[in-house]
Design a protein around this motif. Structure first.
Motif, PDB file in Angstrom:
ATOM      1  N   LEU A  46      51.227 -40.078  70.502  1.00  0.00           N
ATOM      2  CA  LEU A  46      51.946 -39.468  69.690  1.00  0.00           C
ATOM      3  C   LEU A  46      52.100 -39.811  68.218  1.00  0.00           C
ATOM      4  O   LEU A  46      53.082 -41.552  68.836  1.00  0.00           O
ATOM      5  N   PRO A  47      51.383 -40.312  66.922  1.00  0.00           N
ATOM      6  CA  PRO A  47      52.269 -41.052  66.296  1.00  0.00           C
ATOM      7  C   PRO A  47      53.080 -40.522  66.259  1.00  0.00           C
ATOM      8  O   PRO A  47      53.881 -39.618  66.165  1.00  0.00           O
ATOM      9  N   GLU A  48      54.575 -41.817  65.834  1.00  0.00           N
ATOM     10  CA  GLU A  48      55.415 -41.785  65.254  1.00  0.00           C
ATOM     11  C   GLU A  48      55.805 -41.200  63.721  1.00  0.00           C
ATOM     12  O   GLU A  48      55.239 -41.720  62.993  1.00  0.00           O
ATOM     13  N   LEU A  49      56.748 -41.098  63.653  1.00  0.00           N
ATOM     14  CA  LEU A  49      56.986 -40.290  62.092  1.00  0.00           C
ATOM     15  C   LEU A  49      58.388 -41.309  61.711  1.00  0.00           C
ATOM     16  O   LEU A  49      59.462 -41.236  62.724  1.00  0.00           O
ATOM     17  N   SER A  50      58.209 -41.926  60.530  1.00  0.00           N
ATOM     18  CA  SER A  50      59.093 -43.265  60.647  1.00  0.00           C
ATOM     19  C   SER A  50      60.613 -42.152  60.190  1.00  0.00           C
ATOM     20  O   SER A  50      60.723 -41.108  59.761  1.00  0.00           O
ATOM     21  N   MET A  78      51.965 -32.804  79.222  1.00  0.00           N
ATOM     22  CA  MET A  78      53.113 -31.637  78.840  1.00  0.00           C
ATOM     23  C   MET A  78      53.804 -31.641  80.553  1.00  0.00           C
ATOM     24  O   MET A  78      55.095 -31.340  81.003  1.00  0.00           O
ATOM     25  N   GLY A  79      52.629 -32.133  81.196  1.00  0.00           N
ATOM     26  CA  GLY A  79      53.103 -31.598  83.381  1.00  0.00           C
ATOM     27  C   GLY A  79      53.862 -30.372  83.713  1.00  0.00           C
ATOM     28  O   GLY A  79      54.392 -30.271  84.191  1.00  0.00           O
ATOM     29  N   LYS A 117      58.759 -39.138  74.738  1.00  0.00           N
ATOM     30  CA  LYS A 117      58.831 -39.370  76.361  1.00  0.00           C
ATOM     31  C   LYS A 117      57.775 -39.381  77.250  1.00  0.00           C
ATOM     32  O   LYS A 117      57.698 -40.290  77.600  1.00  0.00           O
ATOM     33  N   ASN A 118      58.297 -37.583  77.159  1.00  0.00           N
ATOM     34  CA  ASN A 118      56.807 -37.860  78.203  1.00  0.00           C
ATOM     35  C   ASN A 118      55.038 -38.326  77.443  1.00  0.00           C
ATOM     36  O   ASN A 118      54.384 -39.316  78.772  1.00  0.00           O
ATOM     37  N   VAL A 119      54.998 -38.650  76.132  1.00  0.00           N
ATOM     38  CA  VAL A 119      54.004 -38.609  75.761  1.00  0.00           C
ATOM     39  C   VAL A 119      54.073 -40.331  75.919  1.00  0.00           C
ATOM     40  O   VAL A 119      52.597 -41.109  76.365  1.00  0.00           O
TER      41      VAL A 119
END
Ligand code: NOJ
Length: 521
Positions: free
Chosen positions: A309-313, A356-357, A293-295
């Motif tokens: 952030l690359p997705e994981l299929s 990350m904040g 969510k954050n990225v």
């Protein structure tokens, strides 16, 4: 009311007696070991056909990025002194020894077309020596010394690294798997990815935060998972071992009771280690929701068409989930965490820290080691173990690293205090139902502490790096650990009779810090 007070008082009293027991036993079958890593101890950097790793390149860069301009060219010289190393393990009585294999010593170019027989011989000799002495070899396949050849092709940011790692692992299973029954694929993915690719604190110093550490994260996870699957499909039946990953986890404690600080601590845990643990150990798999969510939000705000952030299929999520026979836990310290308006402009954009904040700070009242990042917080270790139990269905946990740095000297009361307090916290967690099965001290001996060179000493044994034979001498902590292992108990009053002030003084140094207070939950 009066009755309630009396009951409360009695509960407190019994809890106090419980937690202040001075001698505590470890569970049946609990195993003790000590750990090292190839680049940090071996030396022999250019001997007998070994190829170059990213750390060979880093330490030979001019000007040197290393604090004391040192290298691991010789280090503790374990390439030649491995028999003495095993002797030391015998002196302490270790059940197992966790060490790593140097990828370029076995495959000089990184690829499996050419195997360096001298490298294979070295690890065969070490493994055989261990077995001869009844010490179980616990082997890490990758502890940060990537072959430079593969780095030139992008290293852990190139998706092909997944196959290169699988090829390397196959060589290790083929050559050593008849005798090695305990494997760790990868040591500390966050430190590989964030510190090596997202910042400049570890080789290859890529420093492309917000992008590179996330590419690396996906590849490291897939590489680990595919090696696990390879073991399952082709080797496990024959070799009958266990295989997992070691993840470095810091405990992040909210700096105050505000919702923001609680959320900041949660996000910090998920970014720091959940990013790697959640895909493997959670029921759902995949990167943690907070991280995704954050990225994604930040990436959209910043004008990226897709999340950085690359997705994981779905297939990748399924491939990675469940690929560890145990939770390999490296842990050292805790941090306080907060989130407030001061975050505005604090971090580069884009960056992992900005995603990350959270702000992470030290509590000055916590005992401080020689390493600036390391403070003694045993209750944080306890909370961490309970969190792992709760988040991931109480996996078997092997503590694969834990330890304390000093400036040197044989009389290391602060290290002893740290070990005792952390072992006590571990036993508290066991009482809480955590399935902790092993403990590994970092480190068996002083070694090359990456960018800090030889300025931070983590060893149970002191190494004299200036003597031609790299003399190893046990510190007081080695005697204490020996007794823990012999008795299978933690006794805070134990004093070794054979450790004398004279033997301590012969090194000419003693510790600056005095022993820390004993910790009670
Ligand atoms: C974790 C790493 O695995 C190890 O290489 C390092 O020396 C210790 N932490 C201490 O920093």
């Amino acid at each position: 009311m009066a009755r309630l007070l009396v009951i409360g008082f009695l509960i407190c009293l019994s809890a106090g007696v419980w937690s202040k027991r001075k001698v505590r036993s470890f569970p049946e079958g609990f195993q003790f070991g000590a750990s090292t890593a190839a680049y940090q101890i071996e030396g022999g950097w250019y001997e007998d056909g070994k190829g170059l790793s990213i750390w060979d390149i880093a330490t030979h860069t001019v000007p040197s990025p290393i604090k004391d301009q040192s290298t691991g060219d010789v280090a503790a010289d374990s390439y030649h002194l491995y028999q003495r190393d095993v002797e030391m393990m015998n002196e302490i009585g270790l059940d197992f020894y966790r060490f790593s294999i140097s990828w370029p010593r076995v495959l000089p170019n990184g690829f499996s077309d050419r195997v360096n027989q001298a490298g294979v011989d070295y690890y065969n000799n070490l493994i055989n020596e261990l077995l001869k002495n009844n010490i179980t070899p616990f082997v890490t396949m990758y502890h940060w010394d990537l072959p430079q050849n593969l780095q030139r092709l992008g290293g852990w940011t190139n998706p092909l690294v997944v196959d290169w790692f699988v090829d390397y692992a196959r060589v290790l299973f083929d050559k050593f798997g008849d005798r090695v029954r305990s494997w760790i694929t990868i040591n500390e993915p966050k430190q590989i990815c964030f510190e090596g690719y997202g910042s400049d604190s570890k080789a290859p110093f890529l420093n492309m935060t917000g992008i590179a550490e996330y590419l690396c994260a996906k590849n490291v996870l897939l590489a680990h998972a595919k090696v696990y699957r390879l073991y399952d499909e082709e080797y496990r039946k024959l070799q009958n071992g266990t295989i997992g990953i070691s993840i470095s986890c810091t405990w992040y404690e909210p700096a105050s009771d505000t919702l923001d600080d609680h959320q900041a601590a949660l996000d910090a845990r998920q970014f720091d280690w959940g990013q790697y643990a959640h895909p493997i150990f959670s029921r759902a798999g995949d990167f943690p929701t907070e991280v995704k969510k954050n990225v994604a939000l930040k990436s959209a705000e910043q004008g990226y068409r897709k999340s950085r952030l690359p997705e994981l299929s779905a297939a990748e999520v399924a491939l990675i989930r469940g690929t560890s026979d145990f939770f390999g836990l490296n842990t050292y310290t805790s941090k306080l965490t907060y989130r407030d308006a001061s975050l505005e402009g604090m971090y580069a954009v884009p960056s992992y820290n900005d995603d990350m904040g959270a702000v992470m700070i030290k509590d000055p009242s916590w005992p401080q080691a020689q390493s600036s990042w390391l403070q003694e917080v045993p209750w944080g270790f306890f909370k961490l173990l309970v969190e792992i139990k709760n988040l991931y269905d109480n996996p078997p946990v092997l503590v694969t690293e834990n330890g304390w740095s000093t400036a040197g000297g044989l009389l290391d009361d602060d290290r002893i205090g740290y070990y005792r307090n952390y072992l006590n916290a571990l036993l508290d967690a066991v009482d809480e139902g955590c399935d902790v099965k092993a403990y590994t001290a970092w480190s068996l001996m002083d070694n090359f502490e990456w960018k800090n060179g030889y300025t931070e000493k983590f060893g149970l044994y002191e190494v004299d790096f200036n003597s031609p034979d790299h003399t190893r001498t046990p510190r007081k902590s080695a005697y204490i650990y020996r007794e823990v292992i012999r008795s299978r108990q933690l006794d805070i009053n134990y004093e070794p009779e054979d450790f004398t002030a004279e033997s301590a003084n012969s090194s000419g140094e003693t510790e600056k810090n005095s022993s820390s207070n004993y910790y009670y939950k």
